[in-house]
Design an enzyme around this catalytic site. Structure first.
Site, PDB file in Angstrom:
ATOM      1  N   GLU A  86      -6.384  -1.838  13.645  1.00  0.00           N
ATOM      2  CA  GLU A  86      -5.707  -3.760  12.852  1.00  0.00           C
ATOM      3  C   GLU A  86      -4.459  -3.990  12.351  1.00  0.00           C
ATOM      4  O   GLU A  86      -3.595  -4.317  12.046  1.00  0.00           O
ATOM      5  CB  GLU A  86      -6.641  -4.451  12.114  1.00  0.00           C
ATOM      6  CG  GLU A  86      -8.292  -4.434  12.469  1.00  0.00           C
ATOM      7  CD  GLU A  86      -9.247  -4.535  11.439  1.00  0.00           C
ATOM      8  OE1 GLU A  86     -10.700  -4.863  12.106  1.00  0.00           O
ATOM      9  OE2 GLU A  86      -9.342  -4.461  10.119  1.00  0.00           O
ATOM     10  N   GLN A  87      -3.945  -2.602  11.391  1.00  0.00           N
ATOM     11  CA  GLN A  87      -2.912  -3.324  10.219  1.00  0.00           C
ATOM     12  C   GLN A  87      -1.974  -2.397  11.798  1.00  0.00           C
ATOM     13  O   GLN A  87      -0.613  -3.343  11.813  1.00  0.00           O
ATOM     14  CB  GLN A  87      -2.618  -2.069   8.986  1.00  0.00           C
ATOM     15  CG  GLN A  87      -3.656  -3.255   8.394  1.00  0.00           C
ATOM     16  CD  GLN A  87      -3.200  -1.959   7.011  1.00  0.00           C
ATOM     17  OE1 GLN A  87      -2.679  -1.734   7.029  1.00  0.00           O
ATOM     18  NE2 GLN A  87      -4.150  -2.564   5.880  1.00  0.00           N
ATOM     19  N   HIS A 115     -11.632  -3.559   0.832  1.00  0.00           N
ATOM     20  CA  HIS A 115     -10.912  -3.544   1.683  1.00  0.00           C
ATOM     21  C   HIS A 115      -9.355  -2.944   1.344  1.00  0.00           C
ATOM     22  O   HIS A 115      -9.373  -2.974  -0.168  1.00  0.00           O
ATOM     23  CB  HIS A 115     -10.943  -4.935   2.037  1.00  0.00           C
ATOM     24  CG  HIS A 115     -11.354  -5.486   3.245  1.00  0.00           C
ATOM     25  ND1 HIS A 115     -10.515  -6.323   4.479  1.00  0.00           N
ATOM     26  CD2 HIS A 115     -12.886  -5.875   2.755  1.00  0.00           C
ATOM     27  CE1 HIS A 115     -12.292  -5.906   5.449  1.00  0.00           C
ATOM     28  NE2 HIS A 115     -13.209  -6.387   3.937  1.00  0.00           N
ATOM     29  N   PRO A 116      -9.015  -2.760   1.839  1.00  0.00           N
ATOM     30  CA  PRO A 116      -7.466  -1.966   1.396  1.00  0.00           C
ATOM     31  C   PRO A 116      -6.658  -2.852   1.198  1.00  0.00           C
ATOM     32  O   PRO A 116      -6.287  -4.056   2.051  1.00  0.00           O
ATOM     33  CB  PRO A 116      -7.164  -0.785   2.624  1.00  0.00           C
ATOM     34  CG  PRO A 116      -7.652  -1.473   4.237  1.00  0.00           C
ATOM     35  CD  PRO A 116      -8.763  -2.361   3.801  1.00  0.00           C
ATOM     36  N   SER A 141      -9.179  -0.533   9.958  1.00  0.00           N
ATOM     37  CA  SER A 141      -8.490  -1.212   9.698  1.00  0.00           C
ATOM     38  C   SER A 141      -6.631   0.058  10.326  1.00  0.00           C
ATOM     39  O   SER A 141      -6.125  -1.230  10.382  1.00  0.00           O
ATOM     40  CB  SER A 141      -8.927  -0.656   7.798  1.00  0.00           C
ATOM     41  OG  SER A 141      -9.584  -1.251   7.695  1.00  0.00           O
ATOM     42  N   VAL A 164      -5.912  -9.484  10.915  1.00  0.00           N
ATOM     43  CA  VAL A 164      -4.275  -9.314  10.913  1.00  0.00           C
ATOM     44  C   VAL A 164      -3.961  -9.353  12.490  1.00  0.00           C
ATOM     45  O   VAL A 164      -3.241  -9.997  12.702  1.00  0.00           O
ATOM     46  CB  VAL A 164      -3.819  -8.074  11.048  1.00  0.00           C
ATOM     47  CG1 VAL A 164      -3.812  -7.485   9.207  1.00  0.00           C
ATOM     48  CG2 VAL A 164      -4.706  -6.764  11.074  1.00  0.00           C
ATOM     49  N   ILE A 184      -6.543 -10.249   1.587  1.00  0.00           N
ATOM     50  CA  ILE A 184      -7.245 -10.101   2.858  1.00  0.00           C
ATOM     51  C   ILE A 184      -7.293 -10.969   4.319  1.00  0.00           C
ATOM     52  O   ILE A 184      -7.258 -12.325   3.582  1.00  0.00           O
ATOM     53  CB  ILE A 184      -9.539  -9.840   2.791  1.00  0.00           C
ATOM     54  CG1 ILE A 184      -9.683  -8.892   1.559  1.00  0.00           C
ATOM     55  CG2 ILE A 184     -10.151  -9.594   3.880  1.00  0.00           C
ATOM     56  CD1 ILE A 184     -11.266  -8.608   1.111  1.00  0.00           C
TER      57      ILE A 184
END
Length: 165
Positions: free
Chosen positions: A83-84, A63-64, A80, A119, A116
């Site tokens: 989501e962000q 995961h970032p 991702s 979000v 994590i």
């Protein structure tokens, strides 16, 4: 019958950069038709939970960082990135970005994997509050919390892939 290549192409990335989860779920016969978000999630989650500690850690480390280097350089997976962005992490002030960077560094140094959190539906303030609360967790508690968040992210991604479930 489920076409293996199609299934892995569609669902191999649900657990971030960890297609082995989808492969194992399929190989175990845990995936049944009709494909539903709940059914595929149950199969993938079972495979994730049966993975070794090191393999689970690998999923977490895939995961970032939130609002981290990959986001800045545009190298996040599409999931991702969306989501962000949905949580406003692509629109941080310089001070907010500095706080995320500071927390990301401290968290990763303490636990060995990035922070994590699912979000979706959260604001940047919600995420910062969770970050600040969870950084005080024990290693065991945070490992379990992070795994639960990974499973929640997977369910959210599957719900988007298999709408109407």
């Amino acid at each position: 019958m489920i076409d293996r290549a199609d299934f892995l192409d569609r669902f191999g990335g649900v657990f971030e950069h960890s297609p082995f989860i989808a492969e194992r779920a399929l190989d175990a016969g845990a995936v049944t038709l009709p494909l539903t978000a709940q059914g595929v999630h149950a199969a993938l989650t079972d495979a994730f939970r049966k993975a070794s500690h090191d393999e689970q850690m690998g999923v977490l480390t895939a995961h970032p960082d939130l609002a981290g280097k990959l986001a800045i350089s545009g190298e996040l997976t599409e999931d991702s990135r969306k989501e962000q962005a949905g949580a406003g992490l692509d629109r941080l002030s310089p001070a907010e970005h500095a706080r995320f960077t500071e927390l990301n560094t401290a968290y990763t140094e303490k636990f060995g994997f990035p922070f994590i959190i699912a979000v979706k539906g959260l604001t940047k303030d919600d995420i910062l509050a969770a970050f600040e609360a969870r950084i005080g967790n024990s290693a065991e508690r945070e490992f379990e919390t992070a795994k639960a968040q990974v499973e929640r992210i997977a369910l959210l991604r599957l719900t988007a892939l298999l709408p109407g479930d």
